[in-house]
Design an enzyme around this catalytic site. Structure first.
Site, mmCIF file in Angstrom:
data_model
loop_
_atom_site.group_PDB
_atom_site.id
_atom_site.type_symbol
_atom_site.label_atom_id
_atom_site.label_comp_id
_atom_site.label_asym_id
_atom_site.label_seq_id
_atom_site.Cartn_x
_atom_site.Cartn_y
_atom_site.Cartn_z
ATOM 1 N N LYS A 1 23.041 2.023 68.034
ATOM 2 C CA LYS A 1 22.626 2.056 69.406
ATOM 3 C C LYS A 1 22.039 0.590 69.745
ATOM 4 O O LYS A 1 22.342 0.145 70.916
ATOM 5 C CB LYS A 1 21.761 3.053 69.705
ATOM 6 C CG LYS A 1 20.709 2.874 70.943
ATOM 7 C CD LYS A 1 19.521 3.750 70.866
ATOM 8 C CE LYS A 1 18.388 3.350 70.080
ATOM 9 N NZ LYS A 1 17.489 2.205 70.836
ATOM 10 N N LYS B 1 12.274 -7.702 72.113
ATOM 11 C CA LYS B 1 12.774 -6.786 70.925
ATOM 12 C C LYS B 1 14.063 -6.564 70.592
ATOM 13 O O LYS B 1 14.553 -6.539 69.688
ATOM 14 C CB LYS B 1 12.138 -5.249 71.303
ATOM 15 C CG LYS B 1 12.606 -4.202 70.374
ATOM 16 C CD LYS B 1 11.691 -4.135 69.159
ATOM 17 C CE LYS B 1 12.433 -3.137 68.094
ATOM 18 N NZ LYS B 1 12.210 -1.913 68.576
#
Length: 311
Positions: free
Chosen positions: A247, A179
């Site tokens: 983030k 990911k």
């Protein structure tokens, strides 16, 4: 235990944002018994209106679930909903499954798997990709790793929420590693799409024409094709916010440091998203990263239709 009538697992979804609500609804429509939990009472009520059940706390959700999906924002939220006051751990039956779908550092996913195993719980490291629309239609991509038993337990959920499930390894951490590769590319592509649009507009090109030409040329990308329409409509309603890529690209940066691997292109994109957040656009759609160029170079971006009509 599982639903006594169908034998299907009872599923809980924690985090009813754009991705979580879509996923929870797709699971519900597949015939599974689904409970949703979110800090927002409005989100819980919206899920109930779709036919689902809701719980006010992760502990209450876990008590009526066999499988719990975490579709929250970051590692701090994962920690809180699992181990905090009224958390999942302690209420989910032993042998229950946690599907961890948030983007977190691979090292965190590995430690989380070890901690949950110590509590008698299974974990599938299962980050998701595809956006809100594919979440709603049950056509996400899932990048998963975990034990064979975890995959077997998760099978009905994966069938209902995903078009493609990549089985990447037998321990948590591998799914999160994949990911992170995806998020590096996604963040860079969004930032680059914004820069390309800003350059074209600054040179006097029509924004709609730029989109038409590029989406039929070699410079196109999925993110360009998906995000530039937000810019053309002047609509920065957050489907995926600037804050998310601040983030995620920071996780890329920190993981690169852990591995002594430079990530200069990703770091440049991170600075653009950080600039957008600093300018007050953190909660807007991630396409709002183009507003950094509006501030710096004075380009005029397309306005939302209602704004233009009211001007």
């Amino acid at each position: 235990m599982s639903d006594a009538t169908t034998g299907a697992p009872r599923v809980g979804v924690i985090g009813l944002g754009a991705m979580g609500m879509g996923t929870a609804t797709a699971l519900l429509e597949s015939g599974l018994e689904v409970t949703g939990c979110d800090i927002s009472a409005g989100a819980r009520e919206a899920f109930e209106a779709r036919g689902g059940e809701s719980a006010e706390t992760p502990a209450a959700l876990a008590a009526r679930s066999d499988i719990v999906l975490l579709v929250v924002v970051n590692a701090d939220q994962v920690e809180q909903v699992l181990f905090g006051h009224q958390g999942v751990v302690g209420s989910l039956r032993r042998g229950g499954l946690i599907m961890q779908c948030a983007t977190v550092a691979p090292s965190i996913a590995r430690r989380l798997g070890e901690r949950l195993a110590g509590e008698g719980l299974e974990m599938l490291d299962a980050p998701i990709s595809g956006g809100a629309a594919k979440a709603r239609s049950g056509e996400l991509s899932v990048m998963a790793s975990g034990a064979e038993s975890a995959f077997a337990m998760a099978a009905p959920v994966l069938d209902a929420m995903a078009a493609t499930v990549y089985r990447l390894g037998d321990t948590p951490g591998v799914g999160s590693s994949m990911k992170l590769v995806n998020q590096l590319l996604a963040g860079v592509h969004i930032a680059t799409a914004a820069e390309a649009m800003a350059l074209g507009i600054r040179m006097g090109l029509d924004p709609d024409t730029i989109y038409e030409v590029i989406t039929h040329s070699a410079g196109n990308s999925w993110m360009f094709e998906n995000r530039v329409p937000h810019i053309l409509k002047g609509d920065y309603t957050p489907l995926s916010a600037v804050d998310i890529f601040v983030k995620d690209l920071n996780i890329v940066h920190e993981t690169g440091r852990e591995l002594a691997l430079p990530t200069p292109v990703a770091s440049s994109a991170l600075q653009q998203f950080t600039a957008a957040k600093g300018a007050g656009f953190g909660r807007e759609d991630d396409a709002a990263v183009i507003k950094v160029y509006e501030r710096l170079s004075g380009i005029t971006l397309p306005e939302a239709a209602n704004d233009a009509e009211g001007a």
